[in-house]
Write a protein that holds these residues in place. Structure first.
Motif, PDB file in Angstrom:
ATOM      1  N   SER A   1       0.914  -1.200   0.076  1.00  0.00           N
ATOM      2  CA  SER A   1      -0.023   0.033  -0.129  1.00  0.00           C
ATOM      3  C   SER A   1       0.930   1.289   0.123  1.00  0.00           C
ATOM      4  N   ALA A   2       1.974   1.183   0.678  1.00  0.00           N
ATOM      5  CA  ALA A   2       2.907   2.351   0.723  1.00  0.00           C
ATOM      6  C   ALA A   2       3.713   2.498  -0.665  1.00  0.00           C
ATOM      7  N   MET A   3       3.914   1.553  -1.239  1.00  0.00           N
ATOM      8  CA  MET A   3       4.578   1.673  -2.461  1.00  0.00           C
ATOM      9  C   MET A   3       3.786   2.225  -3.749  1.00  0.00           C
ATOM     10  N   LYS A   4       2.463   1.412  -3.659  1.00  0.00           N
ATOM     11  CA  LYS A   4       1.488   2.025  -4.597  1.00  0.00           C
ATOM     12  C   LYS A   4       1.536   3.670  -4.529  1.00  0.00           C
ATOM     13  N   VAL A   5       1.320   4.194  -3.542  1.00  0.00           N
ATOM     14  CA  VAL A   5       1.212   5.675  -3.520  1.00  0.00           C
ATOM     15  C   VAL A   5       2.576   6.245  -3.731  1.00  0.00           C
ATOM     16  N   ILE A   6       3.623   5.797  -3.169  1.00  0.00           N
ATOM     17  CA  ILE A   6       4.985   6.255  -3.598  1.00  0.00           C
ATOM     18  C   ILE A   6       5.138   6.235  -5.082  1.00  0.00           C
ATOM     19  N   ASP A   7       4.933   5.443  -5.546  1.00  0.00           N
ATOM     20  CA  ASP A   7       5.045   5.352  -7.209  1.00  0.00           C
ATOM     21  C   ASP A   7       4.166   6.158  -7.925  1.00  0.00           C
ATOM     22  N   GLU A   8       2.858   6.416  -7.438  1.00  0.00           N
ATOM     23  CA  GLU A   8       2.200   7.105  -8.113  1.00  0.00           C
ATOM     24  C   GLU A   8       2.624   8.655  -7.947  1.00  0.00           C
ATOM     25  N   ILE A   9       3.154   9.157  -6.635  1.00  0.00           N
ATOM     26  CA  ILE A   9       3.535  10.475  -6.556  1.00  0.00           C
ATOM     27  C   ILE A   9       4.570  10.602  -7.383  1.00  0.00           C
ATOM     28  N   LYS A  10       5.772   9.627  -7.419  1.00  0.00           N
ATOM     29  CA  LYS A  10       6.789   9.992  -8.253  1.00  0.00           C
ATOM     30  C   LYS A  10       6.450   9.861  -9.519  1.00  0.00           C
ATOM     31  N   GLY A  11       5.672   9.061 -10.140  1.00  0.00           N
ATOM     32  CA  GLY A  11       5.126   9.040 -11.682  1.00  0.00           C
ATOM     33  C   GLY A  11       4.575  10.469 -12.063  1.00  0.00           C
ATOM     34  N   LYS A  12       4.019  11.041 -11.148  1.00  0.00           N
ATOM     35  CA  LYS A  12       3.671  12.553 -11.374  1.00  0.00           C
ATOM     36  C   LYS A  12       4.657  13.686 -11.517  1.00  0.00           C
ATOM     37  N   GLY A  13       5.717  13.178 -11.196  1.00  0.00           N
ATOM     38  CA  GLY A  13       6.794  14.052 -10.831  1.00  0.00           C
ATOM     39  C   GLY A  13       7.096  14.737  -9.533  1.00  0.00           C
ATOM     40  N   GLY A  14       6.385  14.085  -8.440  1.00  0.00           N
ATOM     41  CA  GLY A  14       6.446  14.579  -7.069  1.00  0.00           C
ATOM     42  C   GLY A  14       7.727  14.098  -6.425  1.00  0.00           C
ATOM     43  N   LYS A  15       8.432  14.865  -5.413  1.00  0.00           N
ATOM     44  CA  LYS A  15       9.234  14.529  -4.621  1.00  0.00           C
ATOM     45  C   LYS A  15       8.864  14.202  -3.194  1.00  0.00           C
ATOM     46  N   MET A  16       9.046  13.105  -2.761  1.00  0.00           N
ATOM     47  CA  MET A  16       8.801  12.721  -1.363  1.00  0.00           C
ATOM     48  C   MET A  16       9.588  13.458  -0.240  1.00  0.00           C
ATOM     49  N   ILE A  17       8.685  14.035   0.748  1.00  0.00           N
ATOM     50  CA  ILE A  17       9.459  14.702   1.787  1.00  0.00           C
ATOM     51  C   ILE A  17       9.051  14.037   3.129  1.00  0.00           C
ATOM     52  N   LEU A  18       8.117  13.314   3.268  1.00  0.00           N
ATOM     53  CA  LEU A  18       7.727  12.803   4.445  1.00  0.00           C
ATOM     54  C   LEU A  18       6.918  11.209   4.188  1.00  0.00           C
ATOM     55  N   PHE A  19       7.157  10.307   5.065  1.00  0.00           N
ATOM     56  CA  PHE A  19       6.573   9.059   4.975  1.00  0.00           C
ATOM     57  C   PHE A  19       6.514   8.472   6.498  1.00  0.00           C
ATOM     58  N   GLU A  20       5.314   8.266   6.935  1.00  0.00           N
ATOM     59  CA  GLU A  20       5.085   7.726   8.296  1.00  0.00           C
ATOM     60  C   GLU A  20       3.833   6.496   8.033  1.00  0.00           C
ATOM     61  N   SER A  21       4.115   5.340   8.923  1.00  0.00           N
ATOM     62  CA  SER A  21       3.518   4.104   8.547  1.00  0.00           C
ATOM     63  C   SER A  21       3.253   3.687   9.843  1.00  0.00           C
ATOM     64  N   PHE A  22       1.968   3.532  10.103  1.00  0.00           N
ATOM     65  CA  PHE A  22       1.570   2.723  11.493  1.00  0.00           C
ATOM     66  C   PHE A  22       0.742   1.573  11.171  1.00  0.00           C
ATOM     67  N   CYS A  23       0.792   0.690  11.930  1.00  0.00           N
ATOM     68  CA  CYS A  23      -0.055  -0.611  11.947  1.00  0.00           C
ATOM     69  C   CYS A  23      -0.086  -1.307  13.152  1.00  0.00           C
ATOM     70  N   GLY A  24      -1.328  -1.635  13.487  1.00  0.00           N
ATOM     71  CA  GLY A  24      -1.721  -2.349  14.745  1.00  0.00           C
ATOM     72  C   GLY A  24      -2.783  -3.561  14.678  1.00  0.00           C
ATOM     73  N   GLY A  25      -2.432  -4.617  15.700  1.00  0.00           N
ATOM     74  CA  GLY A  25      -3.532  -5.499  15.756  1.00  0.00           C
ATOM     75  C   GLY A  25      -4.297  -5.298  17.073  1.00  0.00           C
ATOM     76  N   LEU A  26      -5.658  -4.871  16.953  1.00  0.00           N
ATOM     77  CA  LEU A  26      -6.241  -4.531  18.269  1.00  0.00           C
ATOM     78  C   LEU A  26      -7.480  -5.474  18.102  1.00  0.00           C
ATOM     79  N   VAL A  27      -8.380  -5.008  19.213  1.00  0.00           N
ATOM     80  CA  VAL A  27      -9.784  -5.830  19.716  1.00  0.00           C
ATOM     81  C   VAL A  27     -10.805  -4.916  18.762  1.00  0.00           C
ATOM     82  N   ALA A  28     -11.745  -5.405  18.293  1.00  0.00           N
ATOM     83  CA  ALA A  28     -12.724  -4.622  17.521  1.00  0.00           C
ATOM     84  C   ALA A  28     -13.590  -3.821  18.545  1.00  0.00           C
ATOM     85  N   PRO A  29     -14.241  -2.760  17.972  1.00  0.00           N
ATOM     86  CA  PRO A  29     -14.813  -1.897  19.209  1.00  0.00           C
ATOM     87  C   PRO A  29     -16.207  -2.817  19.885  1.00  0.00           C
ATOM     88  N   GLU A  30     -16.599  -3.766  19.191  1.00  0.00           N
ATOM     89  CA  GLU A  30     -17.851  -4.444  19.682  1.00  0.00           C
ATOM     90  C   GLU A  30     -17.265  -5.350  20.775  1.00  0.00           C
TER      91      GLU A  30
END
Length: 456
Positions: A135-164
């Motif tokens: 999911s990260a590379m998809k967006v990074i490649d799209e940004i670079k494909g449009k001529g954009g320059k990446m200046i920030l990348f943050e990525s978070f993930c967690g396994g949690l209990v569902a609200p219910e």
């Protein structure tokens, strides 16, 4: 029929096996499901005619090689440190391999030989690592494909209990390996880069340096830093990025409460405790507290942690029944971390009707045509039940999809790989949406960190 050998039939294999069985008629597949426990392997076949269960001891070379020789492709769902022997056999018998684990140094050393044989050893194709990469590379490649320059990348993930199913004061239950939760963040300082400045967080401060994240419909979360955010800088093509930070997601308040265990020393796994087998939970807590002729264990705990009895932090400790003098640890020669895991499992084990939840959140900052912009990408996945959990789905489905793509010649790049190429991430992300793993992207003005760039 084309034989797929799946080694390891644990919790993470449920959705993987179900996906491939559902495809087996159309794709002419036969699954051989191997596990040390034949009963577990048989259970995972679901009595499907295109599946066979076998007992396999991964340390039995003849047994292991016999199974690998007969396969068209091998999927290893073993613990990460056990992949290497399977990988070496796959190289000998010229079989492609898929795992969900991080690429170890030993696995990487096979890269030249794997390429020479024209084989694909796909690793890091689960959740994190896996879906995070894709999911990260998809967006990074799209940004670079449009001529954009990446200046920030943050990525978070967690396994949690569902609200219910969120029914305790910690807003948390074990949805994956409890030991990994207890030991999280140990083994070196967390390191990352913010606004061009390298930052380091020692373990003793890790759970007090958090970042807030808001996910529509699910509320506010917090993220604490992963140990080494910089190891994917070159992999992602972000060598010049000003901010790179990877973290773990929890509900707000968890990290502050968890820090109490860190302060007390309960997460230490470097030594064993005397008489741990007969120790009570109360004795365990008291072993980390100073002696006092009159103060109770409760009073000493509040004093050393600097919390009052009307503080929610105290209520969280009481909820775990930590001060029970009748509950016995029952673990021989146990480390503090092992005992803590045992105590927490009393309260944090998912119940039969509980559901788990995966939350992933990426932030992309970039500059294009002289303007700074940001894309936030968020994904929430809720489990179905205790067999087809969100964790099993998000780990197992990408593994299964990659296996079929390799088998069908759609993924062709040889070598020890991770899913950062378009031939891998585009078809898998697209198919994952059919299973409810959907990223919602929002474009906004760049927020960054510091309006005043002189302060870092």
């Amino acid at each position: 029929m084309r034989t797929i050998l799946i080694v390891g039939a644990g919790r993470s294999a449920s959705s993987l096996i179900q996906y491939l069985l559902n495809k087996s008629e159309k794709e002419n597949l036969h699954l051989v499901i191997g596990d040390l426990s034949l009963a577990l392997a048989e259970k995972k076949t679901n009595n499907h005619p295109n599946a066979t269960a076998i007992s396999i001891d991964i340390f039995d070379k003849n047994q292991r090689q016999n199974a690998i020789q007969k396969a068209a492709i091998v999927v290893s769902m073993l613990p990460a440190h056990l992949h290497i022997e399977v990988a070496k056999d796959c190289l000998v018998f010229k079989k492609n391999l898929v795992t969900a684990s991080y690429i170890s140094d030993e696995m990487q050393e096979l890269d030249v030989a794997v390429k020479a044989e024209g084989l694909t050893f796909m690793n890091e194709i689960g959740l994190d690592p896996g879906i995070d990469h894709m999911s990260a590379m998809k967006v990074i490649d799209e940004i670079k494909g449009k001529g954009g320059k990446m200046i920030l990348f943050e990525s978070f993930c967690g396994g949690l209990v569902a609200p219910e199913s969120d029914d305790n004061l910690w807003n948390y239950k074990f949805t994956w390996a409890p030991r990994n939760v207890v030991l999280a963040g140990q083994g070196g300082a967390a390191k990352f880069i913010q606004e061009g400045t390298y930052k380091y967080i020692p373990y003793c401060n890790l759970f007090r340096r958090t970042e807030f994240l808001d996910v529509e419909g699910y509320g506010r979360f917090e993220g604490y830093s992963n140990r080494d955010s910089l190891k994917y800088r070159s992999v992602y093509g972000l060598d010049d990025v000003l901010t790179l930070y990877r973290g773990t997601i929890r509900k707000v308040g968890f990290s502050k409460a968890w820090n109490m265990f860190v302060q007390l020393g309960m997460t230490d796994d470097s030594y064993t405790m005397e008489n741990s087998e007969t120790m009570s939970y109360r004795d365990f807590v008291n072993s980390f507290l100073p002696y006092h002729p009159t103060d109770s264990v409760e009073i000493k705990t509040r004093l050393i942690l600097k919390i009052d009895q009307d503080d929610i932090m105290w209520d969280k400790l009481l909820e775990l029944d930590l001060f029970n003098r009748h509950k016995i640890v029952g673990l021989k020669n146990a480390t503090p971390a092992q005992i803590l895991e045992k105590i927490l499992s009393d309260s944090w084990t998912l119940q039969p009707d509980d559901k788990d939840m995966i939350v992933m959140y990426h932030k992309f900052g970039y500059e294009i045509d002289g303007e700074k912009k940001q894309i936030d990408s968020k994904m929430v996945c809720i489990g179905e039940d205790q067999t087809y959990t969100a964790m099993a789905k998000t780990v197992g489905l990408p593994v299964a999809m990659a296996t079929l793509l390799i088998l069908n010649g759609k993924i062709k790049t040889a070598g020890v790989q991770r899913p950062i190429l378009k031939e891998v991430y585009l078809p898998i992300l697209q198919e994952l949406e059919e299973y409810g793993v959907i990223f919602k992207e929002q474009t906004m003005s760049y927020l960054g960190y510091n309006p005043d760039k002189n302060i870092v």
